[in-house]
Design a protein around this motif. Structure first.
Motif, PDB file in Angstrom:
ATOM      1  N   UNK A   1      13.524 -37.713  33.535  1.00 42.19           N
ATOM      2  CA  UNK A   1      14.119 -38.893  34.177  1.00 42.19           C
ATOM      3  C   UNK A   1      15.246 -38.566  35.134  1.00 42.19           C
ATOM      4  N   UNK A   2      15.372 -37.288  35.512  1.00 47.29           N
ATOM      5  CA  UNK A   2      16.403 -36.851  36.462  1.00 47.29           C
ATOM      6  C   UNK A   2      15.788 -36.625  37.831  1.00 47.29           C
ATOM      7  N   UNK A   3      16.632 -36.722  38.865  1.00 41.72           N
ATOM      8  CA  UNK A   3      16.169 -36.406  40.208  1.00 41.72           C
ATOM      9  C   UNK A   3      17.319 -36.077  41.124  1.00 41.72           C
ATOM     10  N   UNK A   4      17.063 -35.232  42.110  1.00 44.53           N
ATOM     11  CA  UNK A   4      18.032 -34.967  43.170  1.00 44.53           C
ATOM     12  C   UNK A   4      18.003 -36.123  44.168  1.00 44.53           C
ATOM     13  N   UNK A   5      19.152 -36.391  44.791  1.00 43.17           N
ATOM     14  CA  UNK A   5      19.186 -37.404  45.856  1.00 43.17           C
ATOM     15  C   UNK A   5      18.160 -37.078  46.937  1.00 43.17           C
ATOM     16  N   UNK A   6      17.998 -35.792  47.267  1.00 44.77           N
ATOM     17  CA  UNK A   6      17.066 -35.405  48.331  1.00 44.77           C
ATOM     18  C   UNK A   6      15.628 -35.754  47.969  1.00 44.77           C
TER      19      UNK A   6
END
Length: 376
Positions: A253-258
């Motif tokens: 459930x995590x992600x980089x802004x990019x």
């Protein structure tokens, strides 16, 4: 240097002091010139024309104003100061992985307006915090039963009395992906071909490091929410609609802004074609910092393109002012959760937004929802 200080996000300035000289930091560089999406679509005769005009204009602005910076980055990459970089046109900027010394130098570049960390954040609620996903084997007796949420908003009456079930509409999911082989979702996928040559190029994009070439979901959230939107067998509100998907969050459930910027950009021109953009996008995720404006340019672009974007208000209620970003932003449409008693769920985030706007715009069934989960 005050100009230097203004360019660097405060958190980035702190991290730069703590990072070893030989390490690489992920940052997002925004250029001074930024286009106005609303002006770019002026005079377009229809939505497809508006999208083509918008994408072309955004690409022109980025191509023209990034040329010197990209040449500079290419040189720095050859010198080992830059690990990699990705150009964006949905907002005029570049995602860069580079050494701290080079990021400080970049802050002095005349074309650069701001540099912030490419934040790696959790965008989904912790399990149990109003989280709807409950895995379990389906009961065959319930296979064609209309779920309570669908009937509560009277979607089934719209199907039967108005003959509207979502046909001709395309809905996109930006989430943890979708299990496209799920029987409730398989034939509704826009890339599905009953004769076997399925087309994923215009209908699926994995912005994460997963590299999946067809729709998958290692978490479950994206499959669950997509089922509530278009699922067959009584779980979906618009079973006549077709779906496409972008994976912007990993299995935790995590992600980089990019990754999220890449997702929004792809949706404006899936597979490079603006004519294949969806009608609506569902984003059942957010960050508790309601003042976060990272994706405001992206939302402005999608809005100018006539694409409706819905966001979850968040699961940080019941206190006031707990609405998550991006749902909090003026360009977003925010949805809260209600239960079977038509009460607002205790966990559902409330407004007002940091811009003192009412949030959420609506609440809809969102507690103990039975829907599709990966694996059938």
């Amino acid at each position: 240097d005050t100009g230097y200080a203004r360019v660097l996000e405060p958190e980035l300035a702190r991290v730069l002091l703590e990072t070893r000289p030989d390490e690489h930091l992920r940052v997002i560089v925004c250029l001074r010139e930024q286009g106005d999406p609303e002006l770019m679509v002026t005079g377009a005769e229809n939505p497809v024309g508006a999208r083509s005009r918008l994408v072309s204009a955004l690409r022109t602005v980025a191509g023209r104003s990034q040329a010197l910076l990209l040449a500079y980055l290419a040189g720095a990459q050859s010198a080992g100061l830059v690990e990699n970089y990705t150009s964006f046109w949905i907002f005029n900027g570049v995602a860069v992985s580079a050494r701290p010394s080079f990021i400080r130098t970049l802050a002095l570049h005349p074309d650069v307006a701001s540099i912030r960390l490419d934040h790696y954040r959790r965008w989904l609620p912790e399990p149990g915090q109003g989280s709807p996903v409950q895995a379990g084997m389906p009961d065959p007796a319930l296979a064609s039963q209309i779920e309570w949420g669908v009937s509560r908003i009277r979607a089934d009456q719209v199907w039967h009395m108005l003959n509207i079930s979502g046909s001709h509409a395309v809905v996109a999911s930006m989430d943890t992906g979708v299990d496209w082989l799920h029987p409730a979702l398989h034939t509704s996928y826009r890339g599905y071909n009953p004769h076997g040559l399925h087309n994923h190029l215009y209908n699926w994009y994995d912005a994460t490091t997963g590299g999946a070439t067809y729709p998958v979901d290692g978490h479950g959230h994206g499959t669950h929410t997509m089922g509530i939107i278009v699922g067959q067998g009584g779980i979906g509100v618009a079973p006549g609609a077709r779906w496409i998907a972008v994976r912007v969050l990993n299995n935790e459930g995590y992600g980089y802004d990019s990754w999220i910027h890449q997702g929004f950009q792809w949706l404006l021109a899936p597979g490079g074609d603006p004519a294949r953009a969806p009608d609506a996008v569902n984003c059942s995720w957010g960050n508790p910092n309601g003042g976060l404006e990272s994706f405001r340019p992206d939302l402005r672009a999608l809005r100018a393109a006539g694409i409706f974007v819905a966001f979850a208000a968040g699961n940080n209620g019941p206190a006031y002012g707990t609405v998550n970003s991006p749902a909090s932003m003026p360009e977003a449409f925010a949805v809260g959760a209600s239960d079977q008693d038509d009460e607002v769920a205790y966990f559902s985030s409330r407004g007002p937004s940091p811009w003192q706007e009412i949030r959420p715009h609506v609440v809809a069934p969102g507690v103990q929802m039975r829907s599709s989960t990966p694996g059938g």
